[in-house]
Design a protein around this motif. Structure first.
Motif, PDB file in Angstrom:
ATOM      1  N   ARG A 113     -34.032   4.229 -24.210  1.00  0.00           N
ATOM      2  CA  ARG A 113     -32.879   4.315 -23.332  1.00  0.00           C
ATOM      3  C   ARG A 113     -33.219   3.662 -22.005  1.00  0.00           C
ATOM      4  N   SER A 114     -32.267   2.987 -21.426  1.00  0.00           N
ATOM      5  CA  SER A 114     -32.510   2.200 -20.221  1.00  0.00           C
ATOM      6  C   SER A 114     -32.882   3.062 -19.013  1.00  0.00           C
ATOM      7  N   LEU A 115     -33.811   2.549 -18.213  1.00  0.00           N
ATOM      8  CA  LEU A 115     -34.172   3.189 -16.950  1.00  0.00           C
ATOM      9  C   LEU A 115     -33.066   3.051 -15.908  1.00  0.00           C
ATOM     10  N   TYR A 116     -32.100   2.184 -16.169  1.00  0.00           N
ATOM     11  CA  TYR A 116     -31.023   1.998 -15.206  1.00  0.00           C
ATOM     12  C   TYR A 116     -30.127   3.222 -15.104  1.00  0.00           C
ATOM     13  N   GLU A 117     -30.120   4.065 -16.123  1.00  0.00           N
ATOM     14  CA  GLU A 117     -29.401   5.331 -16.029  1.00  0.00           C
ATOM     15  C   GLU A 117     -30.268   6.309 -15.247  1.00  0.00           C
ATOM     16  N   LEU A 118     -29.843   6.644 -14.039  1.00  0.00           N
ATOM     17  CA  LEU A 118     -30.701   7.423 -13.140  1.00  0.00           C
ATOM     18  C   LEU A 118     -30.619   8.923 -13.437  1.00  0.00           C
ATOM     19  N   ASP A 119     -31.191   9.306 -14.574  1.00  0.00           N
ATOM     20  CA  ASP A 119     -31.319  10.730 -14.867  1.00  0.00           C
ATOM     21  C   ASP A 119     -32.632  11.224 -14.282  1.00  0.00           C
ATOM     22  N   ALA A 120     -32.984  12.478 -14.543  1.00  0.00           N
ATOM     23  CA  ALA A 120     -34.170  13.084 -13.933  1.00  0.00           C
ATOM     24  C   ALA A 120     -35.435  12.297 -14.258  1.00  0.00           C
ATOM     25  N   MET A 121     -35.596  11.886 -15.525  1.00  0.00           N
ATOM     26  CA  MET A 121     -36.816  11.178 -15.910  1.00  0.00           C
ATOM     27  C   MET A 121     -36.897   9.805 -15.262  1.00  0.00           C
ATOM     28  N   SER A 122     -35.789   9.077 -15.271  1.00  0.00           N
ATOM     29  CA  SER A 122     -35.758   7.758 -14.655  1.00  0.00           C
ATOM     30  C   SER A 122     -36.031   7.847 -13.155  1.00  0.00           C
ATOM     31  N   ARG A 123     -35.418   8.835 -12.510  1.00  0.00           N
ATOM     32  CA  ARG A 123     -35.617   8.995 -11.063  1.00  0.00           C
ATOM     33  C   ARG A 123     -37.087   9.265 -10.730  1.00  0.00           C
ATOM     34  N   LEU A 124     -37.717  10.165 -11.486  1.00  0.00           N
ATOM     35  CA  LEU A 124     -39.121  10.496 -11.220  1.00  0.00           C
ATOM     36  C   LEU A 124     -40.014   9.273 -11.397  1.00  0.00           C
ATOM     37  N   TYR A 125     -39.801   8.531 -12.477  1.00  0.00           N
ATOM     38  CA  TYR A 125     -40.648   7.364 -12.736  1.00  0.00           C
ATOM     39  C   TYR A 125     -40.453   6.289 -11.674  1.00  0.00           C
ATOM     40  N   LEU A 126     -39.207   5.918 -11.408  1.00  0.00           N
ATOM     41  CA  LEU A 126     -38.936   4.839 -10.464  1.00  0.00           C
ATOM     42  C   LEU A 126     -39.368   5.201  -9.047  1.00  0.00           C
ATOM     43  N   SER A 127     -39.310   6.496  -8.712  1.00  0.00           N
ATOM     44  CA  SER A 127     -39.702   6.914  -7.362  1.00  0.00           C
ATOM     45  C   SER A 127     -41.172   6.637  -7.101  1.00  0.00           C
ATOM     46  N   ARG A 128     -41.986   6.642  -8.168  1.00  0.00           N
ATOM     47  CA  ARG A 128     -43.420   6.385  -8.000  1.00  0.00           C
ATOM     48  C   ARG A 128     -43.702   4.910  -7.781  1.00  0.00           C
ATOM     49  N   LEU A 129     -42.797   4.045  -8.223  1.00  0.00           N
ATOM     50  CA  LEU A 129     -42.992   2.611  -8.016  1.00  0.00           C
ATOM     51  C   LEU A 129     -42.773   2.227  -6.557  1.00  0.00           C
ATOM     52  N   GLY A 130     -41.841   2.907  -5.893  1.00  0.00           N
ATOM     53  CA  GLY A 130     -41.463   2.518  -4.540  1.00  0.00           C
ATOM     54  C   GLY A 130     -40.344   1.490  -4.587  1.00  0.00           C
ATOM     55  N   TRP A 131     -39.472   1.511  -3.605  1.00  0.00           N
ATOM     56  CA  TRP A 131     -38.285   0.661  -3.649  1.00  0.00           C
ATOM     57  C   TRP A 131     -38.616  -0.820  -3.632  1.00  0.00           C
ATOM     58  N   ASP A 132     -39.683  -1.222  -2.927  1.00  0.00           N
ATOM     59  CA  ASP A 132     -40.038  -2.639  -2.900  1.00  0.00           C
ATOM     60  C   ASP A 132     -40.312  -3.164  -4.305  1.00  0.00           C
ATOM     61  N   GLU A 133     -41.067  -2.393  -5.097  1.00  0.00           N
ATOM     62  CA  GLU A 133     -41.375  -2.823  -6.455  1.00  0.00           C
ATOM     63  C   GLU A 133     -40.144  -2.719  -7.351  1.00  0.00           C
ATOM     64  N   VAL A 134     -39.354  -1.675  -7.146  1.00  0.00           N
ATOM     65  CA  VAL A 134     -38.126  -1.525  -7.930  1.00  0.00           C
ATOM     66  C   VAL A 134     -37.207  -2.709  -7.690  1.00  0.00           C
ATOM     67  N   SER A 135     -37.016  -3.065  -6.423  1.00  0.00           N
ATOM     68  CA  SER A 135     -36.096  -4.166  -6.110  1.00  0.00           C
ATOM     69  C   SER A 135     -36.641  -5.516  -6.581  1.00  0.00           C
ATOM     70  N   TYR A 136     -37.959  -5.625  -6.742  1.00  0.00           N
ATOM     71  CA  TYR A 136     -38.557  -6.863  -7.244  1.00  0.00           C
ATOM     72  C   TYR A 136     -38.393  -6.982  -8.764  1.00  0.00           C
ATOM     73  N   LYS A 137     -38.556  -5.859  -9.471  1.00  0.00           N
ATOM     74  CA  LYS A 137     -38.558  -5.884 -10.934  1.00  0.00           C
ATOM     75  C   LYS A 137     -37.181  -5.677 -11.553  1.00  0.00           C
ATOM     76  N   TYR A 138     -36.308  -4.957 -10.858  1.00  0.00           N
ATOM     77  CA  TYR A 138     -35.039  -4.544 -11.456  1.00  0.00           C
ATOM     78  C   TYR A 138     -33.854  -5.170 -10.719  1.00  0.00           C
ATOM     79  N   PHE A 139     -32.751  -5.278 -11.429  1.00  0.00           N
ATOM     80  CA  PHE A 139     -31.490  -5.694 -10.807  1.00  0.00           C
ATOM     81  C   PHE A 139     -30.915  -4.468 -10.104  1.00  0.00           C
ATOM     82  N   THR A 140     -30.982  -4.453  -8.779  1.00  0.00           N
ATOM     83  CA  THR A 140     -30.645  -3.237  -8.037  1.00  0.00           C
ATOM     84  C   THR A 140     -29.167  -2.880  -8.097  1.00  0.00           C
ATOM     85  N   GLY A 141     -28.333  -3.811  -8.537  1.00  0.00           N
ATOM     86  CA  GLY A 141     -26.926  -3.506  -8.690  1.00  0.00           C
ATOM     87  C   GLY A 141     -26.580  -2.954 -10.061  1.00  0.00           C
ATOM     88  N   GLY A 142     -27.605  -2.742 -10.900  1.00  0.00           N
ATOM     89  CA  GLY A 142     -27.351  -2.294 -12.262  1.00  0.00           C
ATOM     90  C   GLY A 142     -27.546  -0.814 -12.510  1.00  0.00           C
TER      91      GLY A 142
END
Length: 254
Positions: A113-142
Motif C-alpha cells: 500500500r502506498s506511503l502517500y496515504e498518511l495513516d499512522a504507519m506512513s506518518r511514523l515512517y516518513l517523520s523519521r526521514l525528515g521533510w527535506d528527504e521526503v520532499s526530495y524523494k516524494y511528490f509532495t502534492g501526492g
C-alpha cells in the motif's frame, strides 16, 4: 560475501555448511562461470558480489517477532501486523489473524500500500526521514488523508502532519480507514536509529465504551512489544561487537 576481500577455502565452506565437497565444487564452479566469484587454482574462493538486506532483521529476530505477535494475539485477541517499507510502499511482512474478527482485514502477508496515504504507519515512517528527504524523494502534492474521504493534502499540510509525530513512537487512526479498519502503530529502529519495521494492531473501527482506556491499552501492548524487540536488538548488537573484537584480536595475533 561475509569474508570480505579475504579468500575462503572450499573445504572450509563444505565443513561449515555441512555440504559434501563435490556439491560445493559444483556450486562454486557455476558461480565462477557466471562471474559471482573468482576461483583460484588452489581452490580458494574470492567473492565478487554483495547481498544486502533491505530490512536488516536476523533469523533470531524474526523468530522472536513471530512468537511475540502470536502471543499478543492469544492474550489480547487482536490482530498484529509487522510492516516493512519497500520503495514508496508499505509491505506487509507478516500478520496474525483472528478467526472471529468482525471485519475482514485485507492486508495479508505480501500486501502493498502506498506511503502517500498518511495513516499512522506512513506518518511514523516518513517523520523519521525528515521533510527535506521526503520532499526530495516524494511528490509532495501526492499525499492524502486516510479515512472515508481520503482527501488530498497541500504540501504544507502534509508536512505538518508528518512532522507532528517526529518525536513519537506511537500513533493511531482511531476512526479507521476507508474499509473500516482501525490501526494503532509503533516504529521499531535499531540502536543507530535505522528503521527496521512497523508494528501495528489492527481491528474493526467500531465504537468502544471507553476510548481513553482502549487507546491506553493498545499503547501499552505496543510499548511492551517494542521494549521486547529492542532488548533483542541490543542482545544481537552486543553479540556482533563481541565477534568483531575477537576477530580483530585474532588478526593481531596472527
Amino acid at each position: 560475501m561475509a569474508s570480505g576481500s579475504d579468500p575462503v577455502k572450499q573445504v572450509d565452506i563444505s565443513r561449515d555448511l555441512g555440504i559434501p565437497a563435490a556439491t560445493v565444487n559444483r556450486i562454486v564452479r557455476s558461480l565462477a562461470e557466471r562471474g559471482y566469484l573468482f576461483h583460484t587454482s588452489e581452490k580458494y574462493c574470492i567473492p565478487n558480489f554483495r547481498l544486502i538486506r533491505n530490512v536488516p532483521m536476523s533469523e533470531s529476530y524474526l523468530s522472536i517477532l513471530s512468537e511475540l505477535m502470536a502471543d499478543i494475539t492469544a492474550r489480547h485477541s487482536v490482530s498484529v501486523e509487522a510492516v516493512v517499507v519497500t520503495g514508496f510502499d508499505l509491505l506487509w511482512h507478516s500478520r496474525t489473524q483472528l478467526p472471529d474478527a468482525s471485519v475482514a482485514i485485507r492486508a495479508a502477508r505480501g500486501f502493498r500500500r502506498s506511503l502517500y496515504e498518511l495513516d499512522a504507519m506512513s506518518r511514523l515512517y516518513l517523520s523519521r526521514l525528515g521533510w527535506d528527504e521526503v520532499s526530495y524523494k516524494y511528490f509532495t502534492g501526492g499525499f492524502f488523508k486516510t479515512g472515508l474521504e481520503m482527501k488530498g493534502l497541500a504540501p504544507s499540510e502534509a508536512r505538518r502532519i508528518i512532522e507532528d509525530v517526529a518525536d513519537q513512537t506511537f500513533d493511531m487512526d482511531f476512526e479507521g480507514n476507508h474499509v473500516g479498519v482501525r490501526r494503532f502503530a509503533t516504529i521499531i529502529e535499531d540502536g543507530d536509529g535505522t528503521f527496521l519495521h512497523l508494528l501495528s494492531i489492527a481491528e474493526a473501527a467500531v465504537p468502544v465504551r471507553d476510548k481513553d482506556h482502549h487507546v491506553a491499552n493498545a499503547r501499552r501492548i505496543l510499548d511492551d512489544a517494542r521494549a521486547t524487540l529492542n532488548a533483542q536488538i541490543k542482545t544481537e548488537a552486543k553479540g556482533r561487537d563481541g565477534l568483531d573484537q575477537r576477530e580483530g584480536h585474532l588478526k593481531l595475533v596472527t
